[in-house]
Enzyme design. Structure first.
Site, mmCIF file in Angstrom:
data_model
loop_
_atom_site.group_PDB
_atom_site.id
_atom_site.type_symbol
_atom_site.label_atom_id
_atom_site.label_comp_id
_atom_site.label_asym_id
_atom_site.label_seq_id
_atom_site.Cartn_x
_atom_site.Cartn_y
_atom_site.Cartn_z
ATOM 1 N N TYR A 216 0.820 -1.216 0.000
ATOM 2 C CA TYR A 216 0.000 0.000 0.000
ATOM 3 C C TYR A 216 0.861 1.277 0.000
ATOM 4 O O TYR A 216 1.825 1.389 0.768
ATOM 5 C CB TYR A 216 -0.966 0.029 1.202
ATOM 6 C CG TYR A 216 -1.613 1.389 1.317
ATOM 7 C CD1 TYR A 216 -2.609 1.772 0.406
ATOM 8 C CD2 TYR A 216 -1.175 2.332 2.228
ATOM 9 C CE1 TYR A 216 -3.155 3.044 0.441
ATOM 10 C CE2 TYR A 216 -1.714 3.608 2.278
ATOM 11 C CZ TYR A 216 -2.702 3.957 1.379
ATOM 12 O OH TYR A 216 -3.225 5.226 1.404
ATOM 13 N N SER A 267 -4.742 13.109 7.577
ATOM 14 C CA SER A 267 -5.030 12.299 6.395
ATOM 15 C C SER A 267 -6.525 12.270 6.108
ATOM 16 O O SER A 267 -7.337 12.093 7.023
ATOM 17 C CB SER A 267 -4.534 10.880 6.621
ATOM 18 O OG SER A 267 -3.147 10.910 6.867
ATOM 19 N N ASP A 294 0.297 17.735 -0.176
ATOM 20 C CA ASP A 294 0.437 16.829 0.974
ATOM 21 C C ASP A 294 1.628 17.152 1.882
ATOM 22 O O ASP A 294 1.533 16.969 3.083
ATOM 23 C CB ASP A 294 0.557 15.385 0.473
ATOM 24 C CG ASP A 294 0.284 14.340 1.557
ATOM 25 O OD1 ASP A 294 -0.736 14.461 2.252
ATOM 26 O OD2 ASP A 294 1.100 13.413 1.714
ATOM 27 N N ARG A 385 -7.292 5.276 -4.092
ATOM 28 C CA ARG A 385 -6.406 6.413 -4.384
ATOM 29 C C ARG A 385 -6.150 6.573 -5.874
ATOM 30 O O ARG A 385 -6.226 5.616 -6.640
ATOM 31 C CB ARG A 385 -5.056 6.190 -3.691
ATOM 32 C CG ARG A 385 -5.123 6.165 -2.167
ATOM 33 C CD ARG A 385 -4.794 7.497 -1.567
ATOM 34 N NE ARG A 385 -5.199 7.617 -0.171
ATOM 35 C CZ ARG A 385 -4.983 8.704 0.563
ATOM 36 N NH1 ARG A 385 -4.372 9.749 0.056
ATOM 37 N NH2 ARG A 385 -5.400 8.757 1.819
HETATM 38 P P1 GTP Z 1 -4.532 12.524 2.381
HETATM 39 O O1 GTP Z 1 -4.166 12.318 0.961
HETATM 40 O O2 GTP Z 1 -4.912 11.280 3.083
HETATM 41 O O3 GTP Z 1 -3.464 13.264 3.143
HETATM 42 O O4 GTP Z 1 -5.917 13.377 2.406
HETATM 43 P P2 GTP Z 1 -6.235 14.926 2.164
HETATM 44 O O5 GTP Z 1 -6.000 15.698 3.422
HETATM 45 O O6 GTP Z 1 -5.551 15.410 0.934
HETATM 46 O O7 GTP Z 1 -7.827 14.909 1.948
HETATM 47 P P3 GTP Z 1 -8.701 15.091 0.614
HETATM 48 O O8 GTP Z 1 -8.621 16.481 0.059
HETATM 49 O O9 GTP Z 1 -8.376 13.994 -0.312
HETATM 50 O O10 GTP Z 1 -10.164 14.893 1.196
HETATM 51 C C1 GTP Z 1 -10.541 13.748 1.912
HETATM 52 C C2 GTP Z 1 -12.031 13.639 2.011
HETATM 53 O O11 GTP Z 1 -12.589 14.803 2.611
HETATM 54 C C3 GTP Z 1 -12.706 13.479 0.659
HETATM 55 O O12 GTP Z 1 -13.719 12.507 0.753
HETATM 56 C C4 GTP Z 1 -13.288 14.840 0.383
HETATM 57 O O13 GTP Z 1 -14.429 14.759 -0.428
HETATM 58 C C5 GTP Z 1 -13.596 15.369 1.782
HETATM 59 N N1 GTP Z 1 -13.473 16.858 1.830
HETATM 60 C C6 GTP Z 1 -12.446 17.599 1.380
HETATM 61 N N2 GTP Z 1 -12.691 18.925 1.548
HETATM 62 C C7 GTP Z 1 -13.910 19.015 2.135
HETATM 63 C C8 GTP Z 1 -14.712 20.124 2.563
HETATM 64 O O14 GTP Z 1 -14.360 21.294 2.437
HETATM 65 N N3 GTP Z 1 -15.908 19.812 3.142
HETATM 66 C C9 GTP Z 1 -16.331 18.522 3.299
HETATM 67 N N4 GTP Z 1 -17.500 18.311 3.874
HETATM 68 N N5 GTP Z 1 -15.601 17.456 2.886
HETATM 69 C C10 GTP Z 1 -14.413 17.699 2.314
HETATM 70 C C1 SPV Z 2 -2.044 10.141 4.148
HETATM 71 O O1 SPV Z 2 -2.512 9.128 4.694
HETATM 72 O O2 SPV Z 2 -1.847 11.210 4.770
HETATM 73 C C2 SPV Z 2 -1.746 10.129 2.702
HETATM 74 C C3 SPV Z 2 -1.850 8.873 1.995
HETATM 75 O O3 SPV Z 2 -1.366 11.145 2.145
HETATM 76 S S1 SPV Z 2 -0.458 7.878 2.265
HETATM 77 O O4 SPV Z 2 0.548 8.231 1.291
HETATM 78 O O5 SPV Z 2 -0.898 6.516 2.080
HETATM 79 O O6 SPV Z 2 0.047 8.082 3.592
HETATM 80 MN MN MN Z 3 -1.407 12.913 3.481
#
Ligand code: GTP
Ligand code: SPV
Ligand code: MN
Length: 601
Positions: A216, A267, A294, A385
């Site tokens: 993963y 995350s 990120d 992803r």
């Molecule tokens: P990692 O890659 O794991 O670090 O995640 P990330 O912090 O980049 O989160 P990402 O932007 O991918 O969003 C994760 C989830 O949160 C998704 O299902 C989005 O649809 C939801 N999300 C993101 N922004 C918002 C927001 O402003 N409001 C709501 N309600 N949901 C959101």
């Molecule tokens: C996170 O979990 O914060 C990510 C995805 O950005 S991973 O690279 O799997 O950690």
């Molecule tokens: Mn992340």
């Protein structure tokens, strides 16, 4: 090399970025002697090599080709169903002393751990190809950029690393042949992908990582969480910079005035979405651009913080991504994308929960089983992803390759909190901002295995990623503040507050521009604010809500500081600090007292 046959695979002219550094050659020799691969493949990151690896992966069912018309040059990978997220319980920081890893990390003694891992790696690549991936983290001409080598027996890892990092010759050149050059050694082997043998071990003092038993992303793309954050944060402390779990975005006004902000959310709490924000119609002429989604590496220049994105691609959460929520992400993943654990439609397209339009009448789910809208199971895994080159992003910032980085005007900390924490507030000063970050909490998500939706303290969104003692990490933040003559302002945000009906009060996504605008106004010293015990809060008229259908009651609720909830919150701050066993710097304990005193006034 003992028992290692000369490379007959790959064919001549493919895969040959052999370094001049004897240290790298010796290390590769040592790992090959231990793991006994059938052959060694030096990856050069070229297009030709990539095509070759994709063809091999298709033959071996590591990849499924998607419909060329619907998603050109894109593929689907299905992971083992027991291997779909980061595993924090099997992640170790192996510093010489337990104290070095601190109270928030799993620690394991380095000598014993190396011995155990060598045992697991013995003959582990027998009959397999060992890939050596040279890569750099950061723009080629940045002083912050670092070199890494990842050895892996997974083609999927190589294909991802080619998107996520700058791979091949560029790294070999940057390293040169200086025997004392700093470079990261990463070893990854799938073994039998058994959770019993899964472990992700970091040796910060050796700049080394060994990851076994998983395929993963976050566990095996060693450039990312392992190097850029865990080892990175350790190096950052000794070298006087910051390695953070932060997106970096640019925001430009219609008059052409530009600011950059960095934001740490845990995350799956909205970094990629915020980094790609498209302002709503009311904000005509405003432009948001992405530097990173990120990770941010930040250095001090002229008394300010400057940030680079060490990565070259996005490894983003798929479910919930749509033209409605994030058009820039949809355009970015419309071609040249590697999907992991989404559903496959009958016409060779990909599908996931939350994609635009109706669900397909039939699909193959992420596990490879038949799926229909009547199925109880999800079609795509909640932590499915995409891996896509940052150059696919239509909103990529023009200064993404700038070696010195971009100057940061504001730092934002945000968690997923159904209650207590308002939509936005500003810290009183740097040290208060460090306290805000250090005490932030968020509901857990599917990005790591374990319970989902449980509130836990996640300081600076770095709980799973800080590669040393969290008390020293807090002190490092305080020390950085002392060296800044023009520190960024620090803010807290919460897109996820819920009303009594259990629904999100705030529409989020593009509408987050309204909050960002207030943040920028504060940086420009034009934004109004009211002082509250937790910091500066916008008054209802300080946030531009024009064109947004949201009743006043919602806004009141979003900005409300409920004293009862905050009394509980203060107890939780204290419980958290106490749980760290005396490592919290005095300055933060002082902040805690001052916060309580402001509530008592
Ligand atoms: P990692 O890659 O794991 O670090 O995640 P990330 O912090 O980049 O989160 P990402 O932007 O991918 O969003 C994760 C989830 O949160 C998704 O299902 C989005 O649809 C939801 N999300 C993101 N922004 C918002 C927001 O402003 N409001 C709501 N309600 N949901 C959101
Ligand atoms: C996170 O979990 O914060 C990510 C995805 O950005 S991973 O690279 O799997 O950690
Ligand atoms: Mn992340």
């Amino acid at each position: 090399m003992q028992n290692v046959v000369p490379a007959i695979f790959p064919p001549a002219g493919v895969g040959d970025a052999r370094p001049a550094s004897q240290a790298v050659l010796d290390w590769v020799h040592e790992i090959a002697t231990l793991t006994q691969p059938e052959n060694i493949f030096w990856c050069d990151g070229s297009k030709r090599e990539n095509e070759f690896l994709i063809a091999e992966s298709l033959k071996q069912n590591v990849l499924i080709k998607l419909n060329e018309k619907k998603v050109p040059r894109s593929h689907l990978h299905r992971s083992d169903p027991n291997d779909v997220a980061r595993v924090e319980q099997f992640t170790f920081v192996c510093t010489p002393t337990k104290q070095g890893a601190g109270p928030t990390n799993n620690w394991s003694e380095p000598g014993e751990t190396y011995t155990k891992l060598r045992g697991l790696l013995k003959g582990a690549m027998h009959g397999r190809t060992m890939f050596v991936v040279p890569y750099i983290m950061g723009p080629p001409d940045s002083p912050l950029t670092k070199v890494g080598f990842e050895i892996t027996d997974s083609k999927y890892v190589v294909l991802n690393m080619r998107i996520m990092t700058r791979m091949g010759e560029v790294a070999v050149k940057r390293l040169g042949n200086d025997p004392n050059a700093e470079w990261n050694r990463g070893v990854h082997s799938l073994l039998d992908v058994s959770p019993e043998r899964r472990s992700i071990c970091h040796f910060p003092q050796d700049n080394a990582i060994i990851s076994v038993g998983s395929g993963y992303g976050g566990n095996v793309l060693l450039s990312k969480k392992c190097f850029a954050l865990r080892i990175g944060s350790y190096l950052a402390r000794t070298q006087g910079w910051l390695a953070e779990h932060m997106l970096i975005l640019g925001v430009e006004s219609p008059e052409g005035k530009k600011h950059y902000v960095a934001a740490a959310f845990p995350s799956a709490c909205g970094k990629t979405n915020f980094a790609m924000l498209i302002p709503p119609a009311h904000f005509k002429g405003w432009k948001v651009t992405t530097v990173g989604d990120d990770i941010a590496w930040m250095q001090i220049r002229d008394g300010r913080l400057y940030a680079i994105n060490p990565e070259n691609g996005y490894f983003g959460v798929v479910p919930g991504t749509s033209y409605q929520s994030n058009p820039n992400a949809m355009r970015s993943i419309a071609h040249d994308t590697l999907y992991t654990n989404v559903a496959l439609t009958d016409d060779g397209d990909v599908w996931w929960e939350g994609k635009d339009g109706p669900p397909p009448a039939h699909a193959i789910d992420w596990r490879g089983n038949d799926w229909t809208p009547a199925s109880k199971e999800r079609a795509a895994h909640p932590n499915s992803r995409f891996t896509t080159p940052m150059r696919n992003n239509p909103a990529l910032d023009p200064d993404v390759e700038k070696g010195e980085g971009v100057p940061i005007s504001a730092i934002i900390f945000g968690g997923r909190r159904s209650d207590t924490v308002p939509l936005v507030y500003e810290a009183l000063d740097w040290n208060h901002g460090v306290y805000l970050g250090a005490t932030m909490a968020s509901e857990t998500t599917a990005a790591a295995t374990g319970a989902v939706g449980k509130v836990r303290r996640d300081p600076m969104a770095m709980l799973p990623f800080c590669g040393y003692n969290i008390g020293d990490y807090f002190q490092h933040w305080l020390d950085i503040g002392k060296r800044l003559t023009r520190p960024p302002r620090i803010f807290g945000v919460n897109w996820f507050r819920k009303g009594a009906d259990g629904k999100f009060l705030w529409p989020g996504f593009g509408e987050n521009m309204r909050v960002l605008k207030w943040i920028i106004d504060r940086c420009e010293e034009t934004g109004g604010a009211l002082k509250s015990p937790i910091g500066w809060l916008p008054g209802i008229h300080d946030i531009d809500l024009a064109g947004l259908e949201l009743d006043h009651k919602c806004i009141d609720e979003l900005l409300e500081i409920d004293h009862e909830q905050w009394q509980k919150e203060l107890v939780e701050h204290k419980t958290f600090f106490d749980s760290l066993g005396g490592v919290v710097p005095e300055e933060l304990l002082e902040q805690s007292k001052e916060l309580a005193a402001r509530f008592a006034q």
